[in-house]
Design an enzyme around this catalytic site. Structure first.
Site, PDB file in Angstrom:
ATOM      1  N   LYS A   1       0.818  -1.146   0.048  1.00  0.00           N
ATOM      2  CA  LYS A   1      -0.157   0.056   0.033  1.00  0.00           C
ATOM      3  C   LYS A   1       0.824   1.305  -0.045  1.00  0.00           C
ATOM      4  CE  LYS A   1      -0.433  -0.121   5.009  1.00  0.00           C
ATOM      5  NZ  LYS A   1      -1.081  -0.631   6.123  1.00  0.00           N
TER       6      LYS A   1
ATOM      7  N   TYR B   1      14.881  30.202   7.381  1.00  0.00           N
ATOM      8  CA  TYR B   1      13.854  30.826   8.008  1.00  0.00           C
ATOM      9  C   TYR B   1      14.187  31.134   9.600  1.00  0.00           C
ATOM     10  CZ  TYR B   1      11.783  30.381   3.179  1.00  0.00           C
ATOM     11  OH  TYR B   1      11.631  30.721   1.882  1.00  0.00           O
TER      12      TYR B   1
END
Ligand SMILES: *Cc1c(COP(=O)(O)O)cnc(C)c1O
Length: 445
Positions: free
Chosen positions: A39, A271
């Site tokens: 999956k 940042y």
């Protein structure tokens, strides 16, 4: 010169390691069949090549969450048994029945939809009834089991359904002493016995995931559903490291350093300036960020092997980039140098588990969330490629002195050279290099 996105960043998927993991898991659960759970794009490793490799190594079943994933396996030409278990009303029942998928049913609504689809298709649907034995997620509550079994048996008598499996899922298999484990196993035995008394004759009864397959033989029944262990990751560091179970991580995540530069003391980095250089130093720019699945939560912590040493993310992880501080003597690292975020750990690099620790999560999430922008490069797609470069001209990665593999020959730089030769020049690739979602991009292939 070679221009390929994989030189910014790439996830190498060692299918030889995946096959060895499947064999190791089969040896751990010798009386049970093995389902390789693929999956979510095989936990980020690329569904189709991983599914093929797992089958080649002896997995008898494939498992997916959604029916769309299972149908994609069929569309890729993969036959055999495939179970998919996460359905919603209006799902592709008819397509699933016609594609010979085994479908999971957890409630009456799903049984009604699959029965109708089977009748319309003029086929018998292969249905596996799922019980909630205590996980509290999907699955039929024990109080509703009799009704579901009776309806499924009636559909079986009518020829629209065949009950191929009875199954459930464990809540705490990664904590083997947890009292819920024994309670779930005993309730599962009861619910199976009930359904069999009512006439169900399932081919497979199953409840074990990776941790249970590795540590709880009493949970193996007829089939084990292993996901994360197939990819060489331990389901929990408390249970042991991959090597303790004979497993080896399949994914190596690499990037090319995009910029190396000397900066003065007191320079803010990324940042928010959460990192400020303590003295004059050399910074290296790694061109991967949270859009590539590098957790922002690992800002200031995530480990990367650059220039032979572990570095930590300096400051914040941004969408596309982060920075490492290479130290005042960092210049031997140049642009284009390799940054290994994680791999098997055999060559001193961090592992996905190290990133999970840095981001307060589990290694499952680290590999599964690697972004679509990162090409998956599948290595050793075929058994005969397992060698180490002695047969020049067989398969990707065997040319150009490649040093990847299990014998520790060569190193990371040699691996990079091998990829360059294989992808750019098409040197001796007869099987091709698979990049991204199934495209074969080997000019020489
Ligand atoms: C994902 C999943 C698995 C595989 O779990 P692992 O811990 O990765 O082995 C097995 N069964 C079900 C129902 C799942 O959703």
């Amino acid at each position: 010169m070679i221009h390929d996105a994989s030189f910014r960043a790439r996830a190498e998927i060692d299918l030889a390691a995946l096959r060895a993991n499947v064999r190791a898991l089969r040896a751990r659960a010798p009386r049970a069949a093995l389902m390789a759970v693929v999956k979510s794009d095989a936990y980020g490793h690329g569904m189709v090549p991983c599914a093929k490799a797992a089958l080649a190594a002896g997995a008898q079943w494939l498992g997916t969450a959604t029916p769309e994933e299972a149908l994609a396996l069929r569309a890729a030409g993969i036959g055999g048994r495939v179970l998919c278990w996460l359905w919603t009303p209006g799902g592709p029942w008819r397509e699933a029945v016609e594609a010979d998928l085994d479908v999971s049913v957890s409630g009456m609504w799903a049984l009604r939809e699959v029965t109708r689809a089977a009748a319309e298709a003029g086929r018998t649907a292969r249905v596996q009834l799922k019980a909630d034995t205590g996980l509290g997620r999907n699955g039929c509550q024990p109080a509703d089991w009799a009704e579901l079994v009776a309806a499924a048996r009636a559909a079986e008598e009518a020829g629209t359904v065949r009950i191929t499996g009875l199954w459930s899922h464990l809540a705490c298999a990664d904590d083997p002493g947890h009292p819920s484990v024994a309670a779930q196993l005993s309730l599962f035995r009861e619910l199976v016995a009930y359904a069999e008394r009512e006439g169900a004759a399932p081919e497979v009864r199953h409840i074990a995931n990776s941790p249970a397959a590795l540590t709880l033989p009493e949970s193996h029944f007829d089939l084990v559903r292993t996901g994360v262990a197939v990819y060489g990751i331990s389901p929990s560091p408390e249970l042991g490291a991959p090597a303790d179970f004979g497993l080896r991580p399949v994914m190596t995540l690499r990037a090319s350093v995009a910029l190396v530069k000397r900066v003065p003391a007191g320079h803010g980095v990324s940042y928010g300036h959460h990192y400020v250089t303590g003295g004059e130093t050399v910074l290296g720019l790694v061109p991967m960020g949270y859009a590539d699945g590098i957790p922002r939560h690992a800002s200031g912590r995530g480990p990367v092997l650059v220039g032979g040493e572990w570095r930590r993310v300096a400051g914040r992880v941004a969408m596309d980039q982060f920075v490492v501080d290479l130290g005042p003597g960092g210049e031997p690292v140049e642009e284009g140098a390799e940054a290994v975020l994680f791999g098997s750990g055999d060559r001193g690099e961090p592992t996905a588990q190290d990133w999970a620790d840095a981001a307060d999560t589990i290694a499952y999430e680290i590999v599964t969330r690697i972004g679509a922008r990162v090409p998956r490069v599948h290595l050793h797609e075929h058994e005969h490629e397992h060698g180490h470069g002695h047969d020049g001209g067989h398969g990707y990665g065997h040319d150009g002195g490649h040093g990847h593999g299990h014998d520790g020959v060569g190193g990371n730089d040699a691996m990079g050279a091998g990829i360059g030769a294989g992808m750019g020049l098409g040197a001796g690739t007869d099987e091709g290099v698979r990049v991204g979602t199934g495209a074969v991009t080997a000019p020489g292939g």
